[in-house]
Design an enzyme around this catalytic site. Structure first.
Site, PDB file in Angstrom:
ATOM      1  N   LYS A   1       0.845  -1.208   0.000  1.00  0.00           N
ATOM      2  CA  LYS A   1       0.000   0.000   0.000  1.00  0.00           C
ATOM      3  C   LYS A   1       0.877   1.253   0.000  1.00  0.00           C
ATOM      4  O   LYS A   1       0.602   2.240  -0.694  1.00  0.00           O
ATOM      5  CB  LYS A   1      -0.906   0.022   1.242  1.00  0.00           C
ATOM      6  CG  LYS A   1      -1.985  -1.038   1.222  1.00  0.00           C
ATOM      7  CD  LYS A   1      -3.360  -0.438   0.942  1.00  0.00           C
ATOM      8  CE  LYS A   1      -4.366  -1.471   0.466  1.00  0.00           C
ATOM      9  NZ  LYS A   1      -4.871  -2.361   1.476  1.00  0.00           N
TER      10      LYS A   1
ATOM     11  N   LYS B   1      -3.277 -13.680  -8.186  1.00  0.00           N
ATOM     12  CA  LYS B   1      -4.476 -14.145  -7.481  1.00  0.00           C
ATOM     13  C   LYS B   1      -5.764 -13.459  -7.953  1.00  0.00           C
ATOM     14  O   LYS B   1      -5.739 -12.299  -8.357  1.00  0.00           O
ATOM     15  CB  LYS B   1      -4.311 -13.846  -5.991  1.00  0.00           C
ATOM     16  CG  LYS B   1      -3.822 -15.020  -5.195  1.00  0.00           C
ATOM     17  CD  LYS B   1      -4.083 -14.765  -3.736  1.00  0.00           C
ATOM     18  CE  LYS B   1      -5.512 -14.343  -3.532  1.00  0.00           C
ATOM     19  NZ  LYS B   1      -5.988 -14.306  -2.192  1.00  0.00           N
TER      20      LYS B   1
ATOM     21  N   LYS C   1     -10.510  -9.072  -5.278  1.00  0.00           N
ATOM     22  CA  LYS C   1     -11.549  -8.067  -5.554  1.00  0.00           C
ATOM     23  C   LYS C   1     -10.951  -6.693  -5.823  1.00  0.00           C
ATOM     24  O   LYS C   1     -11.610  -5.817  -6.360  1.00  0.00           O
ATOM     25  CB  LYS C   1     -12.576  -8.020  -4.425  1.00  0.00           C
ATOM     26  CG  LYS C   1     -12.053  -7.611  -3.067  1.00  0.00           C
ATOM     27  CD  LYS C   1     -13.168  -7.689  -2.024  1.00  0.00           C
ATOM     28  CE  LYS C   1     -12.575  -7.756  -0.617  1.00  0.00           C
ATOM     29  NZ  LYS C   1     -13.479  -8.210   0.390  1.00  0.00           N
TER      30      LYS C   1
END
Ligand code: TRP
Length: 335
Positions: free
Chosen positions: A118, A200, A203
């Site tokens: 992040k 992966k 979402k």
């Protein structure tokens, strides 16, 4: 409703958006099986969502909580057997969070993989909540004397942190926290993106064609399978080997988990199929699953007053149980 089993199980998901087939196959599909043998807490982790609100207002939480709860129910979580609750309804989570935060070092938190990525990708959005994210998770889990946590692979590091902090507390103040074990299912953790089977299925992925959402319409979901990336082997070869055939292997895992047939049975079945025929078969399996689960979802989602009742009851029990244990924690640290 309360059973007296020794095992305490905890899991949760952020109500931050739409759940994916990866969430379902990676962890949620297993949840229902634990309810008959253990005391299970299914948390809707709304406070964790606030880690995204440094620069923008979040106004979708109420709906998202009801959506998430309805998916829990559609996955077979039974409010008569299990405790389903919203994190912010139990204030002791944040109280314990402060205590555990004082026992976590800046260094170890800033080295966590999710935090580092992040910081790298969106440094302007990084707030204290993101740094402390794993501390709140540890509080969620440790507050209930949990001995098993059900999560997807992406949460593994956070769980290891939880174990570390519990051990540290026990060492300094005397044994009080149970050290939770981690349950990560083997096959389900390998659900990859449909366009990029090396990453992966997540979402947060920018390309929605990588991801099948549980709420995708059947047509959209099937189109995503149809357009998924496989390979150009001629003649086509359908077998399981993620390193040389990542796309095909990913579809095989999805088909295997949804149809409850082993991969080797499916390999035999699809042996002489073209890729198109193979994808059509996978689509058929997916379609059956989506129709079934979406029907359940809509059934629960439309009765909001029932949903609120479930949460009210869950938070009542979670509050009661955590208050009892928190008294012991306070005693340990003399506050
Ligand atoms: N971080 C988890 C997720 O994003 C949600 C979560 C919050 C959780 N607290 C937890 C999961 C405790 C397991 C245990 O999905």
């Amino acid at each position: 409703m309360q059973n007296s089993f020794k095992n305490v199980i905890f899991t949760g998901i952020q109500p931050s958006g739409m759940l994916t087939l990866g969430n379902y196959l990676g962890t949620m599909q297993y949840w229902r099986n634990f309810q008959n043998f253990s005391k299970c807490y299914f948390c809707i982790a709304d406070l964790h969502v606030l880690t995204n609100c440094l620069t923008k207002k979040i106004n979708f939480l109420k709906n998202s909580i009801l959506d998430t709860l309805s998916w829990y129910l559609a996955c077979g979580i039974n409010p008569e057997k299990s405790i389903i609750f919203v994190q912010s309804d139990v204030v002791l989570h944040t109280q314990l969070y402060w205590i555990l935060g004082c026992m976590s070092s800046f260094g170890e938190l800033s080295r966590m993989t999710q935090f580092k990525s992040k910081l790298l990708l969106q440094p302007k959005n990084v707030n204290l909540g993101l740094l402390n994210y794993p501390v709140l998770m540890a509080s969620d889990i440790l507050l209930y004397q949990t001995n098993l946590v059900l999560v997807g692979e992406d949460q593994k590091q956070h769980l290891e942190f939880t174990q570390k902090i519990a051990k540290r507390f026990n060492k300094i103040y005397g044994k009080i926290f149970v050290i939770p074990k981690i349950f990560i299912p083997n096959l389900g953790k390998k659900i990859m993106g449909l366009q990029n089977p090396l990453l992966k299925m997540s979402k947060t992925n920018k390309n929605v064609n990588n991801v099948i959402f549980l709420s995708d319409s059947i047509e959209v979901a099937l189109l995503k399978i149809k357009n998924s990336v496989t390979d150009s082997d001629t003649p086509p070869q359908i077998f399981y080997n993620p390193s040389i055939k990542p796309g095909i292997s990913n579809l095989l895992i999805i088909a295997s988990l949804l149809s409850k047939n082993s991969i080797s049975v499916l390999e035999k079945k699809f042996k002489n199929y073209t890729y198109q025929q193979f994808k059509e078969s996978v689509s058929e399996i997916l379609k059956k699953f989506l129709i079934r689960i979406q029907k359940l979802y809509f059934f629960y989602r439309k009765n909001e007053s029932k949903l609120y009742k479930i949460l009210e009851k869950g938070s009542y029990i979670a509050n009661l149980n955590s208050q009892k244990f928190f008294k012991k924690i306070r005693k340990k640290i003399n506050i």
